[in-house]
Design a protein around this motif. Structure first.
Motif, PDB file in Angstrom:
ATOM      1  N   LEU A  17       0.538  -0.807  -0.082  1.00 20.70           N
ATOM      2  CA  LEU A  17       0.285   0.183  -0.027  1.00 20.70           C
ATOM      3  C   LEU A  17       0.908   1.633   0.297  1.00 20.70           C
ATOM      4  O   LEU A  17       2.321   1.085   0.849  1.00 20.70           O
ATOM      5  CB  LEU A  17      -0.887   0.315   1.138  1.00 20.70           C
ATOM      6  CG  LEU A  17      -1.747  -0.737   1.319  1.00 20.70           C
ATOM      7  CD1 LEU A  17      -2.899  -1.051   2.310  1.00 20.70           C
ATOM      8  CD2 LEU A  17      -2.787  -0.833   0.148  1.00 20.70           C
ATOM      9  N   LEU A  21      -0.733   6.796   3.232  1.00 22.30           N
ATOM     10  CA  LEU A  21      -2.095   6.123   2.890  1.00 22.30           C
ATOM     11  C   LEU A  21      -2.594   6.019   4.391  1.00 22.30           C
ATOM     12  O   LEU A  21      -1.665   5.711   5.176  1.00 22.30           O
ATOM     13  CB  LEU A  21      -2.424   4.785   2.222  1.00 22.30           C
ATOM     14  CG  LEU A  21      -3.848   4.739   2.448  1.00 22.30           C
ATOM     15  CD1 LEU A  21      -4.236   5.193   0.857  1.00 22.30           C
ATOM     16  CD2 LEU A  21      -3.909   2.558   1.524  1.00 22.30           C
ATOM     17  N   TRP A 293     -11.038  -5.693   1.103  1.00 24.14           N
ATOM     18  CA  TRP A 293     -10.574  -6.520   0.390  1.00 24.14           C
ATOM     19  C   TRP A 293     -11.003  -7.689  -0.228  1.00 24.14           C
ATOM     20  O   TRP A 293     -11.451  -8.364   0.112  1.00 24.14           O
ATOM     21  CB  TRP A 293      -9.142  -7.269   1.564  1.00 24.14           C
ATOM     22  CG  TRP A 293      -7.817  -7.620   0.104  1.00 24.14           C
ATOM     23  CD1 TRP A 293      -8.495  -8.639  -0.322  1.00 24.14           C
ATOM     24  CD2 TRP A 293      -6.896  -7.197   0.448  1.00 24.14           C
ATOM     25  NE1 TRP A 293      -7.350  -8.815  -1.534  1.00 24.14           N
ATOM     26  CE2 TRP A 293      -6.119  -7.503  -0.700  1.00 24.14           C
ATOM     27  CE3 TRP A 293      -6.208  -6.204   1.076  1.00 24.14           C
ATOM     28  CZ2 TRP A 293      -4.645  -7.364  -0.435  1.00 24.14           C
ATOM     29  CZ3 TRP A 293      -4.502  -6.091   1.192  1.00 24.14           C
ATOM     30  CH2 TRP A 293      -4.378  -6.950  -0.291  1.00 24.14           C
ATOM     31  N   THR A 331      -4.929  -0.094 -10.039  1.00 22.19           N
ATOM     32  CA  THR A 331      -5.239   0.619  -8.980  1.00 22.19           C
ATOM     33  C   THR A 331      -5.457   2.119  -9.153  1.00 22.19           C
ATOM     34  O   THR A 331      -4.938   2.871 -10.438  1.00 22.19           O
ATOM     35  CB  THR A 331      -4.390   0.867  -8.028  1.00 22.19           C
ATOM     36  OG1 THR A 331      -4.331   1.603  -6.889  1.00 22.19           O
ATOM     37  CG2 THR A 331      -3.032   1.217  -8.049  1.00 22.19           C
TER      38      THR A 331
END
Length: 409
Positions: A17, A21, A293, A331
């Motif tokens: 990630l 974030l 997820w 993404t």
């Protein structure tokens, strides 16, 4: 098979990630486990599913182990980000999850629980084709921690099932419900209305049959013609009629009336439950924009505003994980305006609605016009929330356009 994946930024090979974030540890966390296998492709379906002839190197018997490899990857990624949280909800969707041996579904659930933990009282749902549910299957799922079975009934009328390319035996819906009840599972049934050749009387017969099963929850979805499906091609060639919007509206109103009379209350445009506790908490997590997820080929994920999606084909998915790589294909991080628009779209569909203060400032005055048009409830609006009337639910997309149109900003 579903249409093309979204166009986004390249996903990191290791699945890591972004360092910037910010993940709120108080935000609920859910898991979606996609099982992409079907015996037959329904003519209306554009989900990412595959029949045995389309697997091209992927093996159903290896699937549980492959998905567990993604669970292991997710645990490493989220632990590194300091964001491990127990799951509030788990949902096995498809495809037809119950085409896999129930022991495989149990293994996947155990792996996810070991990786993240499962909150006390968590909701764990498995979608099921009625033909695949036996008392033994239901008991195995319940023993593994499943709490809820969502049964794909679609219709009680044979010619409607034929129009939808559904192959299950209508009598097996009752068998599946009884098996689930015998194992102590909550029961939801899914219906579709507006199929080619379906009359209002046919739809009423399906509603009566569904209510006769005494489920805890009912979903009723209007048939949507998706590009690239068999049904879309049949309509284009003139082989079957296009669904009638006015008839579908009549069907929705009939459903809402009959379900209300039977003690069900709507909580999302297409969903009704007997009590608030029997709502689909997993689907509410999507509508409320919490974190989840999505495991499996083509599955989508969302964590703290970051989204990503996996490669579509089961063989490509397995190859990535066998190489210790993330299966993510792309993404994106939507900007604040895009996220606001999506929040209005999703929250306006559920009974609790959206706070007027969350709307674009220049559009808030439009709520009064929507009340005058009978689309938004007056009393909740006076308390600061937009909640749809029955007519508003039928015209939900138009309401969202009015609340988000750029001319008001």
């Amino acid at each position: 098979m579903a249409g093309p994946l979204p166009i986004g930024d390249p996903a990191p090979v290791d699945g890591r990630l972004p360092a910037d974030l910010t993940i709120d540890p108080q935000t609920p966390f859910s898991a979606y486990l996609h099982v992409p296998f079907c015996r037959v492709r329904c003519g209306y379906c554009d989900f990412n599913t595959y029949t045995s002839s389309e697997l091209r190197g992927a093996k159903q018997e290896d699937y549980a182990s492959t998905l567990i490899a993604e669970i292991d990857l997710a645990r490493r990624v989220l632990a590194e980000a300091g964001a491990l949280r127990p799951m509030d909800t788990v949902f096995f969707g498809g495809g037809t999850p119950t085409l896999l041996p129930p022991g495989d579904l149990a293994r996947m659930l155990t792996a996810a629980t070991d990786a993240f933990g499962l909150r006390d009282g968590a909701e764990v749902t498995v979608e099921a084709n009625p033909d695949t549910v036996t008392p033994q299957v239901a008991r195995t799922l319940a023993d593994a921690g499943v709490t809820r079975l969502s049964i794909g009934m679609q219709s009680a009328v044979p010619h409607v099932l034929t129009a939808l390319d559904r192959t299950h035996e209508p009598s097996n819906v009752r068998t599946a419900v009884d098996a689930a009840r015998g194992a102590g599972l909550a029961v939801s049934v899914d219906l579709i209305y507006g199929a080619p050749g379906e009359s209002l009387e046919d739809w009423e017969r399906s509603l009566d049959a569904a209510l006769g099963l005494d489920p805890d929850h009912i979903s009723a979805y209007a048939l949507i013609i998706e590009d690239g499906t068999k049904l879309a091609r049949q309509i284009r060639r003139g082989e079957v009629p296009t669904p009638d919007d006015d008839l579908q509206a009549d069907m929705y109103e009939l459903a809402d009336r009959r379900l209300a009379d039977a003690g069900f209350d709507w909580y999302e445009v297409s969903n009704w439950s007997r009590t608030p506790d029997q709502r689909s908490r997993h689907n509410l997590a999507y509508w409320r924009g919490t974190d989840w997820w999505g495991f499996g080929p083509g599955a989508h994920s969302h964590v703290a505003g970051l989204r990503w999606w996996n490669v579509k084909h089961p063989a490509a998915y397995a190859q990535r994980l066998a190489a210790s790589e993330s299966p993510a294909a792309g993404t994106e991080r939507p900007d604040d305006e895009s996220r606001m628009l999506e929040r209005v779209l999703l929250l306006s569909r559920i009974r609790e609605g959206i706070a007027i203060a969350e709307l674009p400032e220049g559009n808030r005055s439009r709520v009064a016009g929507l009340i005058a048009d009978g689309l938004v409830e007056a009393a909740p609006a006076l308390r600061g929330r937009v909640q749809l009337t029955l007519r508003g639910r039928l015209l939900a997309d138009a309401v969202v356009r009015e609340l988000t149109d750029e001319s008001g900003r």
